[in-house]
Enzyme design. Sequence first.
Site, PDB file in Angstrom:
ATOM      1  N   ILE A 161       0.834  -1.044  -0.015  1.00 43.11           N
ATOM      2  CA  ILE A 161      -0.018   0.005  -0.024  1.00 43.11           C
ATOM      3  C   ILE A 161       1.001   1.440   0.060  1.00 43.11           C
ATOM      4  O   ILE A 161       0.652   2.146  -0.821  1.00 43.11           O
ATOM      5  CB  ILE A 161      -0.971   0.019   1.233  1.00 43.11           C
ATOM      6  CG1 ILE A 161      -1.875  -1.024   1.009  1.00 43.11           C
ATOM      7  CG2 ILE A 161      -1.608   1.317   1.418  1.00 43.11           C
ATOM      8  CD1 ILE A 161      -2.992  -1.295   2.245  1.00 43.11           C
TER       9      ILE A 161
ATOM     10  N   ARG B 219      -2.126  -4.904   7.526  1.00 40.34           N
ATOM     11  CA  ARG B 219      -3.549  -5.352   8.170  1.00 40.34           C
ATOM     12  C   ARG B 219      -3.842  -6.341   9.013  1.00 40.34           C
ATOM     13  O   ARG B 219      -2.787  -7.311   9.204  1.00 40.34           O
ATOM     14  CB  ARG B 219      -4.483  -5.426   6.816  1.00 40.34           C
ATOM     15  CG  ARG B 219      -4.671  -4.297   5.886  1.00 40.34           C
ATOM     16  CD  ARG B 219      -5.150  -4.613   4.545  1.00 40.34           C
ATOM     17  NE  ARG B 219      -6.743  -4.739   4.909  1.00 40.34           N
ATOM     18  CZ  ARG B 219      -7.519  -3.808   4.765  1.00 40.34           C
ATOM     19  NH1 ARG B 219      -7.088  -2.523   4.566  1.00 40.34           N
ATOM     20  NH2 ARG B 219      -8.874  -3.874   4.958  1.00 40.34           N
TER      21      ARG B 219
ATOM     22  N   HIS C 152       6.527 -12.037 -31.474  1.00 40.39           N
ATOM     23  CA  HIS C 152       7.593 -10.906 -31.454  1.00 40.39           C
ATOM     24  C   HIS C 152       6.780  -9.756 -32.201  1.00 40.39           C
ATOM     25  O   HIS C 152       6.306 -10.103 -33.167  1.00 40.39           O
ATOM     26  CB  HIS C 152       8.762 -11.621 -32.348  1.00 40.39           C
ATOM     27  CG  HIS C 152       9.615 -10.353 -32.643  1.00 40.39           C
ATOM     28  ND1 HIS C 152      10.500  -9.644 -31.528  1.00 40.39           N
ATOM     29  CD2 HIS C 152      10.044  -9.776 -33.645  1.00 40.39           C
ATOM     30  CE1 HIS C 152      11.145  -8.901 -32.030  1.00 40.39           C
ATOM     31  NE2 HIS C 152      10.834  -8.523 -33.228  1.00 40.39           N
TER      32      HIS C 152
HETATM   33  P1  NAD Z   1       2.473  -4.908   3.732  1.00 42.59           P
HETATM   34  O1  NAD Z   1       2.542  -5.913   4.832  1.00 42.59           O
HETATM   35  O2  NAD Z   1       2.514  -4.948   2.548  1.00 42.59           O
HETATM   36  O3  NAD Z   1       3.535  -3.788   4.205  1.00 42.59           O
HETATM   37  C1  NAD Z   1       3.487  -2.850   5.653  1.00 42.59           C
HETATM   38  C2  NAD Z   1       5.084  -2.511   5.534  1.00 42.59           C
HETATM   39  O4  NAD Z   1       5.183  -1.719   6.980  1.00 42.59           O
HETATM   40  C3  NAD Z   1       6.220  -3.575   6.072  1.00 42.59           C
HETATM   41  O5  NAD Z   1       7.088  -3.548   4.808  1.00 42.59           O
HETATM   42  C4  NAD Z   1       6.446  -3.396   7.523  1.00 42.59           C
HETATM   43  O6  NAD Z   1       7.902  -4.015   7.539  1.00 42.59           O
HETATM   44  C5  NAD Z   1       6.313  -2.092   7.626  1.00 42.59           C
HETATM   45  N1  NAD Z   1       5.956  -1.638   9.168  1.00 42.59           N
HETATM   46  C6  NAD Z   1       5.574  -2.160  10.024  1.00 42.59           C
HETATM   47  N2  NAD Z   1       5.515  -1.627  11.300  1.00 42.59           N
HETATM   48  C7  NAD Z   1       6.149  -0.518  10.832  1.00 42.59           C
HETATM   49  C8  NAD Z   1       6.523   0.771  11.553  1.00 42.59           C
HETATM   50  N3  NAD Z   1       6.244   0.783  12.768  1.00 42.59           N
HETATM   51  N4  NAD Z   1       7.038   1.766  11.052  1.00 42.59           N
HETATM   52  C9  NAD Z   1       7.638   1.688   9.707  1.00 42.59           C
HETATM   53  N5  NAD Z   1       7.308   0.553   9.099  1.00 42.59           N
HETATM   54  C10 NAD Z   1       6.582  -0.481   9.531  1.00 42.59           C
HETATM   55  O7  NAD Z   1       1.114  -4.030   4.317  1.00 42.59           O
HETATM   56  P2  NAD Z   1       0.412  -3.068   3.539  1.00 42.59           P
HETATM   57  O8  NAD Z   1       1.194  -2.342   2.741  1.00 42.59           O
HETATM   58  O9  NAD Z   1      -0.367  -2.174   4.754  1.00 42.59           O
HETATM   59  O10 NAD Z   1      -0.938  -3.529   2.960  1.00 42.59           O
HETATM   60  C11 NAD Z   1      -1.679  -4.387   3.805  1.00 42.59           C
HETATM   61  C12 NAD Z   1      -2.156  -5.901   2.957  1.00 42.59           C
HETATM   62  O11 NAD Z   1      -2.935  -5.346   2.041  1.00 42.59           O
HETATM   63  C13 NAD Z   1      -0.922  -6.616   2.741  1.00 42.59           C
HETATM   64  O12 NAD Z   1      -1.316  -8.104   2.905  1.00 42.59           O
HETATM   65  C14 NAD Z   1      -1.128  -6.514   1.341  1.00 42.59           C
HETATM   66  O13 NAD Z   1      -0.523  -7.695   0.759  1.00 42.59           O
HETATM   67  C15 NAD Z   1      -2.500  -6.204   0.782  1.00 42.59           C
HETATM   68  N6  NAD Z   1      -2.325  -5.454  -0.272  1.00 42.59           N
HETATM   69  C16 NAD Z   1      -2.146  -5.932  -1.551  1.00 42.59           C
HETATM   70  C17 NAD Z   1      -2.198  -5.349  -2.835  1.00 42.59           C
HETATM   71  C18 NAD Z   1      -1.811  -5.978  -4.005  1.00 42.59           C
HETATM   72  O14 NAD Z   1      -1.656  -7.078  -3.982  1.00 42.59           O
HETATM   73  N7  NAD Z   1      -1.352  -5.013  -4.840  1.00 42.59           N
HETATM   74  C19 NAD Z   1      -2.364  -3.793  -2.785  1.00 42.59           C
HETATM   75  C20 NAD Z   1      -2.676  -3.349  -1.454  1.00 42.59           C
HETATM   76  C21 NAD Z   1      -2.745  -4.027  -0.056  1.00 42.59           C
END
Ligand code: NAD
Length: 474
Positions: A192, A279, A451
Amino acid sequence: MSEQFDVIVIGGGPAGYHAAIRAAQLGLKTACIDAWAGKDGKQALGGTCLNVGCIPSKALLDSSRQFWNLTHGFEAHGISASSPRIDIGAMVGRKEKIVKQFTGGVAMLFKANKVTAYFGTGKLLKDRRVEISAPDGSRQTIAATNVIIATGSVPIELPFAKFDGKRIVDNAGALEFTGVPKRLGVIGAGVIGLELGSVWKRLGSDVTILEALPDFLAAADADIAKAAAREFARQGLRIELGAKLLKAEVKGSEVHLAYVGKDGEKSLVVDKLLVAVGRRAHTEGVLGDGTGVRLDERGRVVVDEHCWTGIEGVWAVGDCVRGPMLAHKGFEEGIAVAELIAGKAGHVSYDTIPWVIYTEPEVAWAGKTEKQLKDEGVPYRTGSFPFAAVGRAVAMNEPAGMVKVIAHAETDRILGVHMVGACVSELIAEAVVAMEFKGSAEDLARIIHAHPTLSEAVHEAAMAVDKRAIHKVN
Ligand code: NAD
């Protein structure tokens, strides 16, 4: 007497609505309960994905990409425009129209398949009865032979950076800005953070992403993460790794951040802050007393590999159970459970779930990374191919990125395919099919690819596993 169904689905998001439609297709009398209300106060089926997730974010990603091309990309094609500007209201309005079209589409599909939709919050009671609390406060109870819990997930809130919906926002809030924030802070360089950070960066925000982990995109293959990081840096997306947020304070129209970075304590002032640190399963209030359904330490419904809770007739699918929180994983679980209920052989291939990050360039992968295989002691060979050597990519002015194929060193079976580049969200499907059919790198290498297309990068990467790519020195 409660109305009796064959199947009740609690939750009308991706996992839930797929389960409901498939169950109805199979001749089961099906109900689906969902509490999501649109801006008009009416039921808006489709959950996070359709209302504030996959679809609206892709609408904004595309609008912002068009604007970025206009301001940065078209020049190379000899196209120029004077004073380009973006109407954020129109952009958000377009996104809302798309959301409405798709949430309405689910309602239409329910009607066509004779799924009864209930508007309200569902709670599982003993003996597969489900209590529905409607938005007007009224309650009713219905019952079924099978209940599928598909209540999804909600954003994790940091206690020291609580969402206020205005300055400190979650993914939904970051889709609703009424103007381009001058300075946007993002906590979390996950899916996200990168996608929505990219949207506002392309529209002119000065974006800083703070990521707690020391490695960028730790879940992706290291080569791909490195190539993606290089491209994002080139676009001016500032990503600070190993940065732990201490607090975020709203002061007037600004948010003041204090965090510990690699070189000690630091501060940052932004106009808006997006917190995207993951999440968690949305299961509070979903289970009444005595259902027997268990939650794990992360609040997820405990299920086996077939999404069965261990309680007769009670199943759970999607983000509220173990596994990646991806809409398409939920789709397949919903379908599989409906089929199992109908006595068919429902099945989900967890090993080949594709991952996609819709940045520019896009990132996509399926299967194992090199690091995972090394840790597991599996012998492997790799082959990679850059888009810079693919005629179609260069003609499109999209030379960034690469495709990497990892195959077993002895059997040549494809174990993982990793990509960064234009349109790789589409190219990854080929890799998934090949892996599902237990294909080898040689299989991919011997399949004719049109191609000139971007898919030639997949073809050449597969050939490169055997050091016989044509358009690069092996
Ligand atoms: P995510 O798990 O992808 O990323 C969260 C990030 O935040 C991680 O890299 C983590 O290390 C970091 N983090 C955690 N605590 C922190 C802190 N206190 N300070 C700084 N960094 C911190 O989660 P997301 O981006 O919130 O997405 C949520 C869910 O939604 C995920 O499971 C994701 O797969 C799903 N999602 C998928 C898509 C897609 O498939 N394109 C798009 C949006 C969301």
